[in-house]
Write a protein that holds these residues in place. Sequence first.
Motif, PDB file in Angstrom:
ATOM      1  N   ASP A 111       0.553  -1.620  -0.120  1.00 17.08           N
ATOM      2  CA  ASP A 111      -0.268  -0.059   0.077  1.00 17.08           C
ATOM      3  C   ASP A 111       0.682   1.394  -0.016  1.00 17.08           C
ATOM      4  OD1 ASP A 111      -2.342  -1.712   0.078  1.00 17.08           O
ATOM      5  OD2 ASP A 111      -2.701  -1.629   2.260  1.00 17.08           O
ATOM      6  N   VAL A 112       0.529   2.000  -1.183  1.00 18.71           N
ATOM      7  CA  VAL A 112       1.650   4.218  -0.601  1.00 18.71           C
ATOM      8  C   VAL A 112      -0.155   4.350  -0.314  1.00 18.71           C
ATOM      9  CG1 VAL A 112       1.332   5.818  -2.642  1.00 18.71           C
ATOM     10  CG2 VAL A 112       2.427   3.602  -2.591  1.00 18.71           C
ATOM     11  N   GLU A 113       1.059   4.897   1.307  1.00 17.64           N
ATOM     12  CA  GLU A 113      -0.156   6.477   1.752  1.00 17.64           C
ATOM     13  C   GLU A 113       0.075   7.405   1.551  1.00 17.64           C
ATOM     14  OE1 GLU A 113       1.966   5.998   6.067  1.00 17.64           O
ATOM     15  OE2 GLU A 113       1.123   4.266   6.269  1.00 17.64           O
ATOM     16  N   ILE A 114      -1.681   8.626   1.581  1.00 18.78           N
ATOM     17  CA  ILE A 114      -1.299   9.558   0.632  1.00 18.78           C
ATOM     18  C   ILE A 114      -1.331  10.474   3.065  1.00 18.78           C
ATOM     19  CG2 ILE A 114      -2.366  11.589   0.810  1.00 18.78           C
ATOM     20  CD1 ILE A 114      -1.653   8.593  -1.367  1.00 18.78           C
ATOM     21  N   THR A 121      -0.589  14.440  -3.576  1.00 16.89           N
ATOM     22  CA  THR A 121       0.055  12.675  -3.995  1.00 16.89           C
ATOM     23  C   THR A 121       0.126  12.541  -5.682  1.00 16.89           C
ATOM     24  OG1 THR A 121      -0.062  12.551  -1.784  1.00 16.89           O
ATOM     25  CG2 THR A 121       0.709  10.754  -2.990  1.00 16.89           C
ATOM     26  N   TRP A 123       2.346  10.607  -9.364  1.00 14.65           N
ATOM     27  CA  TRP A 123       2.428   9.553  -9.482  1.00 14.65           C
ATOM     28  C   TRP A 123       3.715   9.389 -10.591  1.00 14.65           C
ATOM     29  CZ3 TRP A 123      -2.845  10.199 -10.588  1.00 14.65           C
ATOM     30  CH2 TRP A 123      -2.820  11.055 -11.745  1.00 14.65           C
ATOM     31  N   VAL A 156       6.520   7.668  -6.216  1.00 15.24           N
ATOM     32  CA  VAL A 156       5.619   8.404  -5.601  1.00 15.24           C
ATOM     33  C   VAL A 156       6.093  10.075  -5.290  1.00 15.24           C
ATOM     34  CG1 VAL A 156       3.423   8.557  -3.931  1.00 15.24           C
ATOM     35  CG2 VAL A 156       4.129   6.914  -4.890  1.00 15.24           C
ATOM     36  N   LEU A 257      -3.881  12.285  -5.948  1.00 17.79           N
ATOM     37  CA  LEU A 257      -4.433  10.517  -5.386  1.00 17.79           C
ATOM     38  C   LEU A 257      -5.331  10.572  -4.112  1.00 17.79           C
ATOM     39  CD1 LEU A 257      -1.158   8.650  -6.139  1.00 17.79           C
ATOM     40  CD2 LEU A 257      -2.866   8.143  -7.655  1.00 17.79           C
ATOM     41  N   THR A 277      -4.131   2.387  -2.878  1.00 15.76           N
ATOM     42  CA  THR A 277      -3.611   4.453  -1.900  1.00 15.76           C
ATOM     43  C   THR A 277      -4.444   4.396  -0.382  1.00 15.76           C
ATOM     44  OG1 THR A 277      -5.107   5.423  -3.240  1.00 15.76           O
ATOM     45  CG2 THR A 277      -3.004   4.902  -3.794  1.00 15.76           C
TER      46      THR A 277
END
Length: 280
Positions: A111-114, A121, A123, A156, A257, A277
């Motif tokens: 997972d990518v954290e905002i 945010t 890509w 990111v 995002l 996300t």
Amino acid sequence: MKLLRVGPKGQERPAILDTEGRIRDLSGKIADIAGDVLTPQGLSTLRALDTGTLPLVEGDPRIGACVGGIGKFICIGLNYADHAAETGAEIPKEPIIFNKWTSAVIGPNDDVEIPRGSVKTDWEVELGVVIGQGGRYIDEAQALDHVAGYCVINDVSEREYQLERGGSWDKGKGCDTFGPIGPWLVTPDEVPNPGKLALWLEVDDKRYQNGSTETMIFSVPQIISYLSRFMSLQPGDVISTGTPPGVGLGQKPPVYLRAGQTMRLGIEGLGEQTQKTIQA
């Protein structure tokens, strides 16, 4: 060869894909895909193994970043002519260098954290280059001899932190989870021309980036040679070489995002990543 690391975060073990695409455990042969293992001698030792005799990794394990013990995570900005154009930036006369902190590194499907408070945010699909043979003042003609392999990176980026909060770009580039790397480290014998690879990225099944490393301003050999003037490059250092057009910042109006979305990205011959996300 396609090398990878599998297992829970912080407990990844080295592995290799066999000729049928199955994951084979390398932990009985090496400690990690890192350091001296990435040198020409280390890779030669791995290449001599009979992968069919290695233990199979069963099930569907988590895949970690394809390189362990990363010393430096170096990035090149505005390195595609068509991406520079979409952002309104001038074509750089020399490579623009910034860093991601190694605490940003995650697996390709994690997972990518905002970040908290983030509203921009973004890509960036990028070709990653992993150093195998270290050196300083590397001649451009020999630069590719210093490459252990290539991989997919999602650079990111938080654009407000990067561009509107003062200081260097690093502030918006190195947040935790902002550096998915992998799934595989693909050795140069399987990547005859890193300057001619298709790369793409989608968000929620909409394709935003669809480019080629052919539009790079500075080639992989140029980047390696250039960086080695300012720092020694060491086995396991990772270089992210820039992104083609189609980033969120370049949309009209810009698109960023938010939590609950899915990014999919890939590079020809180097595999694919998928990230959800989530809110930090």
